[in-house]
Design an enzyme around this catalytic site. Structure first.
Site, short mmCIF file in Angstrom:
data_model
loop_
_atom_site.label_atom_id
_atom_site.label_comp_id
_atom_site.label_asym_id
_atom_site.label_seq_id
_atom_site.Cartn_x
_atom_site.Cartn_y
_atom_site.Cartn_z
N ASP A 236 0.83 -1.20 0.00
CA ASP A 236 0.00 0.00 0.00
C ASP A 236 0.87 1.26 0.00
OD1 ASP A 236 0.93 -0.45 2.61
OD2 ASP A 236 -0.99 -0.02 3.58
N ASP B 231 7.00 3.80 3.58
CA ASP B 231 7.18 4.94 4.49
C ASP B 231 8.63 4.94 4.97
OD1 ASP B 231 6.11 7.01 6.18
OD2 ASP B 231 5.90 5.59 7.81
N GLY C 189 10.52 2.35 5.09
CA GLY C 189 11.25 1.37 4.28
C GLY C 189 11.55 0.08 5.04
N ASP D 203 -5.26 2.51 6.62
CA ASP D 203 -6.05 2.69 7.83
C ASP D 203 -5.48 3.72 8.78
OD1 ASP D 203 -3.74 0.99 8.54
OD2 ASP D 203 -4.72 0.85 10.49
N ARG E 88 -10.36 1.97 5.93
CA ARG E 88 -9.78 1.28 4.77
C ARG E 88 -10.77 1.27 3.61
NH1 ARG E 88 -5.12 -1.46 6.50
NH2 ARG E 88 -5.17 -2.24 8.63
P1 IMP Z 1 7.25 1.21 6.63
O1 IMP Z 1 7.78 -0.10 7.13
O2 IMP Z 1 7.52 2.35 7.60
O3 IMP Z 1 7.68 1.55 5.22
O4 IMP Z 1 5.71 1.11 6.77
C1 IMP Z 1 4.82 0.79 5.85
C2 IMP Z 1 3.50 0.54 6.56
O5 IMP Z 1 3.16 1.59 7.48
C3 IMP Z 1 2.41 0.55 5.52
O6 IMP Z 1 2.22 -0.73 4.95
C4 IMP Z 1 1.23 1.09 6.31
O7 IMP Z 1 0.54 0.02 6.93
C5 IMP Z 1 1.81 1.98 7.37
N1 IMP Z 1 1.74 3.41 6.98
C6 IMP Z 1 2.75 4.26 6.75
N2 IMP Z 1 2.33 5.50 6.43
C7 IMP Z 1 0.98 5.44 6.45
C8 IMP Z 1 -0.07 6.41 6.19
O8 IMP Z 1 0.13 7.60 5.85
N3 IMP Z 1 -1.34 5.94 6.32
C9 IMP Z 1 -1.64 4.66 6.68
N4 IMP Z 1 -0.70 3.73 6.92
C10 IMP Z 1 0.60 4.11 6.81
MG MG Z 2 -1.22 -0.24 8.52
#
Ligand code: IMP
Ligand code: MG
Length: 184
Positions: free
Chosen positions: A105, A108, A110, A164, A170
């Site tokens: 989705d 963020d 990473g 979410d 969602r």
């Molecule tokens: P990462 O591991 O920080 O890259 O996180 C990715 C996960 O964080 C995504 O799959 C989302 O579930 C959640 N996430 C990060 N930013 C957002 C946002 O702006 N809205 C909703 N979920 C987010």
């Molecule tokens: Mg999430």
């Protein structure tokens, strides 16, 4: 006052349904061109990717297989890596020798992509690539390669179309920013 999803929490849509439809159609064609004649398995990362995955799969006009995995990201600010990623339910298919495209989705920090890459490469796929609906490059903590990106967005917390806030919203049919909420 009756609490509906759209009456106060959200600002204007950040990405409209029509913009997503157009962009996903283009991306589907690009993916089809890149994988044509190969054995493609696309894997949706649940729960967040469910809406994007369903639309993307139908926009890729070549034969392919679908599978899913469920992850949960446990945030912990005290840890240097910001928390841990856990696979709650793994992919049913054997990845060995397959061309695997992971569908996320949002990317963020990473950490999720980094973790999945490390875990899934153990199964020796022929290739492993990543596709995401949204990319927030300003928030990156670890360097990751994301092969297909639908939209780049600024550092704002967004919901809808699979994404979410505390497991709600969602089902909003477009991407909206959740104002006054700071991503934890
Ligand atoms: P990462 O591991 O920080 O890259 O996180 C990715 C996960 O964080 C995504 O799959 C989302 O579930 C959640 N996430 C990060 N930013 C957002 C946002 O702006 N809205 C909703 N979920 C987010
Ligand atoms: Mg999430």
């Amino acid at each position: 006052m009756k609490e509906t999803m759209e009456n106060k929490l959200f600002g204007k849509p950040v990405i409209h349904q029509e913009a997503m439809r157009k962009r996903i159609k283009l991306l589907g064609k690009k993916i089809a061109k890149d994988y044509e004649g190969t054995d493609l398995l696309i894997v949706g990362v649940l729960k967040g990717a469910f809406a994007f995955f369903a639309d993307l799969a139908r926009a890729i006009p070549i034969p392919l297989e679908v599978d899913f995995l469920v992850v949960s990201r446990l945030r912990d600010k005290r840890r240097k890596d910001g928390g841990t990623v856990k696979i709650i339910s793994n992919i049913a298919s054997d990845l060995k020798g397959r061309n695997v495209l992971i569908v996320e989705d949002i990317v963020d920090s990473g950490y999720t992509v980094t973790f999945l890459k490390k875990e899934l490469l153990k199964q020796k796929p022929n290739s492993l690539k990543f596709c995401t609906l949204l990319n927030k490059p300003e928030r990156r903590k670890v360097d990751v390669t994301v092969d297909y990106i639908c939209f780049e967005i600024p550092d704002r917390y967004v919901v809808g179309y699979g994404l979410d806030y505390k497991d709600k919203y969602r089902n909003l049919p477009y991407i909206a920013s959740l104002d006054n909420v700071i991503a934890e």
